[in-house]
Scaffold this motif. Structure first.
Motif, short mmCIF file in Angstrom:
data_model
loop_
_atom_site.label_atom_id
_atom_site.label_comp_id
_atom_site.label_asym_id
_atom_site.label_seq_id
_atom_site.Cartn_x
_atom_site.Cartn_y
_atom_site.Cartn_z
N TYR A 1 -31.38 -72.93 59.10
CA TYR A 1 -32.77 -73.27 58.76
C TYR A 1 -33.09 -74.75 58.93
O TYR A 1 -34.18 -75.12 59.35
CB TYR A 1 -33.09 -72.83 57.32
N TYR B 1 -27.88 -64.51 66.86
CA TYR B 1 -28.48 -63.18 66.75
C TYR B 1 -29.96 -63.22 66.40
O TYR B 1 -30.76 -62.47 66.93
CB TYR B 1 -27.72 -62.33 65.72
N CYS B 2 -30.33 -64.13 65.51
CA CYS B 2 -31.72 -64.19 65.03
C CYS B 2 -32.62 -65.01 65.93
O CYS B 2 -33.83 -65.08 65.70
CB CYS B 2 -31.75 -64.82 63.64
N CYS C 1 -24.56 -68.14 65.62
CA CYS C 1 -24.17 -66.90 66.32
C CYS C 1 -25.24 -66.49 67.32
O CYS C 1 -24.97 -65.81 68.29
CB CYS C 1 -23.91 -65.78 65.32
N LEU D 1 -34.98 -64.23 59.07
CA LEU D 1 -33.76 -64.62 58.35
C LEU D 1 -32.68 -65.05 59.34
O LEU D 1 -32.61 -64.55 60.46
CB LEU D 1 -33.25 -63.46 57.51
N CYS D 2 -31.86 -66.00 58.89
CA CYS D 2 -30.72 -66.46 59.70
C CYS D 2 -29.48 -66.36 58.83
O CYS D 2 -29.32 -67.09 57.87
CB CYS D 2 -30.94 -67.90 60.16
N ARG D 3 -28.59 -65.45 59.20
CA ARG D 3 -27.39 -65.25 58.37
C ARG D 3 -26.44 -66.43 58.50
O ARG D 3 -25.52 -66.57 57.71
CB ARG D 3 -26.70 -63.93 58.73
N CYS D 4 -26.63 -67.26 59.53
CA CYS D 4 -25.80 -68.46 59.68
C CYS D 4 -26.44 -69.66 59.01
O CYS D 4 -25.88 -70.76 59.06
CB CYS D 4 -25.58 -68.77 61.15
N ALA D 5 -27.60 -69.46 58.41
CA ALA D 5 -28.30 -70.53 57.69
C ALA D 5 -28.55 -71.76 58.56
O ALA D 5 -28.25 -72.89 58.18
CB ALA D 5 -27.55 -70.90 56.42
N CYS E 1 -36.02 -58.56 58.42
CA CYS E 1 -35.18 -59.70 58.81
C CYS E 1 -35.75 -60.52 59.96
O CYS E 1 -35.36 -61.67 60.14
CB CYS E 1 -33.78 -59.23 59.16
N GLY F 1 -32.06 -55.73 63.90
CA GLY F 1 -31.41 -56.30 62.72
C GLY F 1 -31.33 -55.29 61.60
O GLY F 1 -30.34 -54.58 61.44
N CYS F 2 -32.42 -55.17 60.84
CA CYS F 2 -32.40 -54.28 59.66
C CYS F 2 -33.10 -52.95 59.92
O CYS F 2 -32.86 -51.97 59.22
CB CYS F 2 -33.07 -54.99 58.49
#
Ligand code: FES
Length: 152
Positions: A136, A98-99, A96, A130-134, A43, A37-38
């Motif tokens: 949570y 990814y996380c 997505c 972290l989840c960029r697609c939120a 992340c 990720g980062c």
């Protein structure tokens, strides 16, 4: 040569001991379920379990896991991991995706430690993922559902 236990199997890794564990997993062992990720341990996409506790494999050197047990998404097993993965599927948690291998591993570690976590405990345990697609809200619901399935 670095010896460790990976997903229950004793292995020897013939790489630079200063190589990030994430690179060894993805590039040397071709286990790509753990994500980059980062690259700065910020992340959580690269989360794996070290002796059962979540760590960031991008900032963990191969030499730091010598003689220890590493678990990745490819090998996580047992009743807690199964309950987590079933809840993830039932509630259709990923977007997505990814996380999500990191989320699943962090949730498995949490429920192993605390069978019936509160919302605050879930938030604290997973705040580094972290989840960029939120997703949570679904992650929290799935952790509760897995806890219920486990009798917590
Ligand atoms: Fe897309 Fe979490 S599901 S980043």
């Amino acid at each position: 040569m670095t010896r460790l236990t990976l997903n229950g199997n004793a292995i020897s890794l013939d790489v630079d001991p200063d190589m990030p564990l994430l690179w060894a997993l993805r590039d040397t062992l071709e286990m790509t379920g753990t994500k980059f990720g980062c690259g700065m341990a910020l992340c959580g996409a690269c989360t794996v379990l070290l002796d059962g506790a979540p760590i960031r494999s991008c900032q963990t050197k191969v030499k730091d896991v010598a003689g220890r047990k590493v678990t990745t998404i490819e090998g996580v097993a047992g009743k807690v991991a199964e309950a987590v993965q079933q809840a993830w599927v039932r509630l259709d948690v990923p977007q997505c995706g990814y996380c999500q291998s990191g989320q699943v591993l962090a949730a498995t570690a949490l429920l192993t430690e605390k069978p019936a976590p509160t919302d605050d405990e879930i938030e604290a345990a997973l705040s580094g993922n972290l989840c960029r697609c939120a997703t949570y809200h679904r992650i929290r619901s799935a952790v509760h559902e897995a806890a219920r399935a486990l009798g917590g």
